[in-house]
Scaffold this motif. Structure first.
Motif, mmCIF file in Angstrom:
data_model
loop_
_atom_site.group_PDB
_atom_site.id
_atom_site.type_symbol
_atom_site.label_atom_id
_atom_site.label_comp_id
_atom_site.label_asym_id
_atom_site.label_seq_id
_atom_site.Cartn_x
_atom_site.Cartn_y
_atom_site.Cartn_z
ATOM 1 N N PRO A 132 48.536 -31.596 -84.950
ATOM 2 C CA PRO A 132 47.716 -32.049 -86.083
ATOM 3 C C PRO A 132 48.166 -31.536 -87.449
ATOM 4 N N ARG A 133 49.134 -30.629 -87.508
ATOM 5 C CA ARG A 133 49.623 -30.130 -88.792
ATOM 6 C C ARG A 133 50.938 -30.797 -89.198
ATOM 7 N N ASN A 134 51.387 -31.757 -88.417
ATOM 8 C CA ASN A 134 52.662 -32.440 -88.683
ATOM 9 C C ASN A 134 52.401 -33.741 -89.438
ATOM 10 N N PRO A 135 52.753 -33.831 -90.713
ATOM 11 C CA PRO A 135 52.464 -35.040 -91.495
ATOM 12 C C PRO A 135 53.198 -36.281 -90.982
ATOM 13 N N GLU A 136 54.375 -36.090 -90.353
ATOM 14 C CA GLU A 136 55.179 -37.239 -89.924
ATOM 15 C C GLU A 136 54.482 -38.086 -88.866
ATOM 16 N N VAL A 137 53.740 -37.432 -87.960
ATOM 17 C CA VAL A 137 53.086 -38.218 -86.911
ATOM 18 C C VAL A 137 51.971 -39.078 -87.503
ATOM 19 N N PHE A 138 51.290 -38.577 -88.513
ATOM 20 C CA PHE A 138 50.258 -39.377 -89.188
ATOM 21 C C PHE A 138 50.907 -40.518 -89.970
ATOM 22 N N TYR A 139 52.038 -40.221 -90.595
ATOM 23 C CA TYR A 139 52.758 -41.248 -91.358
ATOM 24 C C TYR A 139 53.228 -42.373 -90.434
ATOM 25 N N ASN A 140 53.839 -42.015 -89.302
ATOM 26 C CA ASN A 140 54.344 -43.034 -88.371
ATOM 27 C C ASN A 140 53.216 -43.873 -87.781
ATOM 28 N N ALA A 141 52.114 -43.230 -87.441
ATOM 29 C CA ALA A 141 50.955 -43.980 -86.931
ATOM 30 C C ALA A 141 50.420 -44.913 -88.006
ATOM 31 N N GLY A 142 50.372 -44.433 -89.253
ATOM 32 C CA GLY A 142 49.904 -45.264 -90.358
ATOM 33 C C GLY A 142 50.770 -46.480 -90.579
ATOM 34 N N ARG A 143 52.095 -46.301 -90.469
ATOM 35 C CA ARG A 143 53.011 -47.436 -90.640
ATOM 36 C C ARG A 143 52.754 -48.509 -89.594
ATOM 37 N N LEU A 144 52.515 -48.095 -88.360
ATOM 38 C CA LEU A 144 52.291 -49.062 -87.289
ATOM 39 C C LEU A 144 50.958 -49.792 -87.471
ATOM 40 N N TYR A 145 49.922 -49.081 -87.896
ATOM 41 C CA TYR A 145 48.650 -49.752 -88.182
ATOM 42 C C TYR A 145 48.812 -50.721 -89.347
ATOM 43 N N GLU A 146 49.614 -50.330 -90.329
ATOM 44 C CA GLU A 146 49.855 -51.209 -91.479
ATOM 45 C C GLU A 146 50.571 -52.483 -91.042
ATOM 46 N N ASP A 147 51.555 -52.346 -90.141
ATOM 47 C CA ASP A 147 52.276 -53.513 -89.629
ATOM 48 C C ASP A 147 51.356 -54.455 -88.868
#
Length: 455
Positions: A132-147
């Motif tokens: 939960p402290r890794n920003p990249e996993v939130f970023y990657n999940a966000g990109r997929l939801y955006e797609d």
């Protein structure tokens, strides 16, 4: 004695089996432990060999499957690695020699490379809980939801990303784009500017800036932004396509076509979802440039891959008669210099009229004429007709009919004709009803052109 022999034999078999299991339990772990060291030393072939030996004796040794997958990744064989990782994901108990955090990070990356985005998203969601402290996993999940057009969830994940890392340039850019979609232009530009200030070399930010500039009709600025965005390998094809669409908006179809052809060539495997859009836009440019054969070539490629993509099926149907009707083909594909002569010939021979004026227009050709069949055509009071030969690929809108009626009146024409092979919208048909203008469809136009050519 025979009974004792049987007992001794049974005991010997049991002892042999136990010895085998003990030896196996001692040897296999030793072999398994050596694989990570071999991978660190880039001795991937040896690692693969040992992992396969272990799996052949113990197919349910999922730690060996995991190491085999890691070796395939290092060997540049991600498709084989994905098979092993799927087995691990479906069967392994994490914590028994396999670190779940490391596994899911690698597995999600593999899934993304193979466009298995739904499975990748599941793993990124798990990673947000595992790390939960890794920003990249939130970023990657966000990109997929955006797609997937789930901008509400995507925005929250991107905001979580910048909360964990205020200097995450790509996340600021994504937030800017989503604000833009929400018509929040002030905050959108603010986030993009933050992204570019944090990382001028993060060329993805220029892609989103270009999107904002293009939709704001600032085409010169958008072109420059998309040129810079092409330096991002992940966004190169998309940026080239967007660059081309800017040229399309400016009516520069030759330049746009070059971009779309380049975008197609960037996808050597012809598998990227963007490639089909590049082909569609290239076909549109070819249609605008009157290169119908080349447009049809692209539509046919698209149709083989996706029979329901946009209006491709309708386009192929619209132009299917070209080979059978050379007159219509000439009408649609001839140069702008030749087109007025074809229209003049159609008016005089196909419609029995005497042309008074012939004027080349961006959308086609405008002719004023009088009816030869009318005995008064040479008299002082001529009954002037208005002929609008239209060859734009889009269906004629009511705005064209309205403009024609205004011109008809200003030119003192008694009647008008709009001739088009592209059809008419329902609003255009309703507007023409009861008014001194006739909408000539493709079938009637073909007859007029054939009659003109037969003379």
């Amino acid at each position: 004695m025979s009974f004792q022999i049987v007992i001794i034999t049974v005991l010997a078999v049991i002892i042999s089996a136990l010895l085998f299991l003990v030896i196996k339990s001692m040897v296999l772990p030793k072999k398994l432990d050596v694989i990570p060291r071999l991978l660190k030393q880039d001795k991937t072939q040896n690692a693969i060999k040992i992992a396969k030996q272990i799996i052949s004796k113990d197919p349910k040794n999922f730690q060996a499957h995991y190491y085999l997958g890691k070796a395939y990744i290092k060997e540049g064989k991600p498709e084989l690695a994905l098979i092993e990782y799927k087995l691990v994901n479906e069967n392994a108990l994490f914590g028994q020699g396999i670190n779940e955090l490391s596994f899911r990070t690698e597995y999600a990356d593999l899934l993304m490379k193979h466009n298995q985005t739904n499975e990748a998203l599941k793993n990124y969601i798990l990673l947000t809980k595992l790390d939960p402290r890794n920003p990249e996993v939130f970023y990657n999940a966000g990109r997929l939801y955006e797609d997937n057009n789930r901008y509400d969830i995507a925005l929250g994940l991107m905001q979580k990303t910048v909360a964990l890392d205020k200097r995450h340039a790509k996340a600021h850019a994504e937030i800017g784009l989503m604000y833009y979609r929400m018509k929040n232009f002030v905050d959108a530009r603010k986030e993009i500017d933050i992204s570019l200030k944090l990382s001028p070399d993060t060329y993805a930010s220029y892609y989103y800036l270009g999107k904002i500039q293009k939709d704001s009709k600032d085409i010169p600025a958008a072109l420059k932004s998309f040129e810079k965005a092409q330096r991002d390998p992940e966004l190169k094809q998309k940026s080239v396509i967007e660059h081309g669409t800017c040229f399309m908006l400016a009516g520069r179809y030759d330049n746009a076509a070059l971009d779309f052809q380049r975008a197609i060539e960037l996808d050597r495997d012809n598998m990227a979802s963007e490639t089909i859009y590049a082909r569609y836009f290239l076909a549109t440019c070819m249609e605008k440039l009157r290169k119908i054969d080349k447009a049809i070539e692209q539509w046919e490629i698209i149709y083989k891959r996706n029979k329901t993509f946009r209006d491709v099926s309708a386009k192929l149907s619209e132009y299917k008669d070209l080979d059978a009707n050379d007159y219509l083909k000439d009408y649609l594909t001839c140069s702008n210099d030749e087109f007025p002569m074809i229209c003049k010939n159609a008016a005089e021979k196909g419609m029995k009229m005497q042309c008074l004026s012939v004027e080349n227009k961006k959308w086609g050709c405008l002719i004023t004429a009088v009816d030869k069949k009318d005995d008064s055509w040479m008299s002082v009071r001529k009954q002037v007709m208005y002929l609008r030969f239209y060859r734009e690929p889009e269906a004629v809108e009511d705005s064209v009919v309205r403009e024609s009626l205004d011109e008809l009146k200003s030119l003192n024409c008694v009647k008008g004709f709009i001739l088009s092979s592209s059809g008419y919208t329902n609003t255009a048909k309703r507007l023409a009803e009861g008014r001194p203008i006739e909408l000539v469809d493709k079938e009637k136009l073909e007859k007029i052109l054939s009659a003109a050519g037969a003379k």
